[in-house]
Design a protein around this motif. Sequence first.
Motif, PDB file in Angstrom:
ATOM      1  N   UNK A  78     -10.137  16.477   1.003  1.00  0.00           N
ATOM      2  CA  UNK A  78     -10.028  16.802  -0.587  1.00  0.00           C
ATOM      3  C   UNK A  78      -9.009  16.110  -1.022  1.00  0.00           C
ATOM      4  N   UNK A  80      -7.883  12.993   0.280  1.00  0.00           N
ATOM      5  CA  UNK A  80      -8.578  11.528   0.038  1.00  0.00           C
ATOM      6  C   UNK A  80      -9.364  11.248  -1.343  1.00  0.00           C
ATOM      7  N   UNK A  81     -10.055  12.528  -1.282  1.00  0.00           N
ATOM      8  CA  UNK A  81     -11.024  12.381  -2.644  1.00  0.00           C
ATOM      9  C   UNK A  81     -10.178  12.251  -3.746  1.00  0.00           C
ATOM     10  N   UNK A  84      -9.044   8.698  -4.287  1.00  0.00           N
ATOM     11  CA  UNK A  84      -9.637   7.744  -4.742  1.00  0.00           C
ATOM     12  C   UNK A  84      -9.911   7.726  -6.155  1.00  0.00           C
TER      13      UNK A  84
END
Lengths: 116, 116
Positions: A78, A80-81, A84
């Motif tokens: 989550x 990393x999300x 991004x």
Amino acid sequence: MTHDQLRATFAALADPTRRAILQRLLSGEASVAQLAEPFEMTMRAVSKHIGVLEAAGLVTRSRDAQRRPSRIRAEPLAEVDMWLESYRRLWHRRFRRLDERLATLQRKRRAGEKQR
Amino acid sequence: MTHDQLRATFAALADPTRRAILQRLLSGEASVAQLAEPFEMTMRAVSKHIGVLEAAGLVTRSRDAQRRPSRIRAEPLAEVDMWLESYRRLWHRRFRRLDERLATLQRKRRAGEKQR
């Protein structure tokens, strides 16, 4: 702090076997023996990979059960999300620009066809 | 093939300096000298990081201009986003379950307060 977490997460995800292990854990917890089977790897090699995933917080292992099944943890993914997010705008903008260019090309082609 | 691309992408992103360089490139292309400035690093060290980003396809450098500015490429990041898709369901499900548990706790607390 987040930097170190992201470093550990990305480094753990770089390995394709570790990504395959995570994928397997999506369908439920599994013991080292269960994880070793589809990968045709030794238990020792799989254990090492699980250790890296565990250190990065991508996997937890229950302490009590004797087979110590691994379970996937969603939090680092989550994160990393979230990381991004600022880049998502970039590719959405670029893909939109590409779409517009394609639409212009199509309009020109259609106009050309009509003139023939 | 995608495995190797993801491996290169994740390995490149593991380093916090390389993530900082990418972040800087979000606001526009930059030369090695421009990138070296905020990081208090030698041009040589920054060049090395750019080389890793370039090899992973996260950055392109124009061949003609003398200062060879770096530009961010969105494709490998869009691929990470696609890879995350199957895991996104996992944390949405878990966060929803957590929400439900909190809501149940609140209902119980309110019911308890009314009885007093």
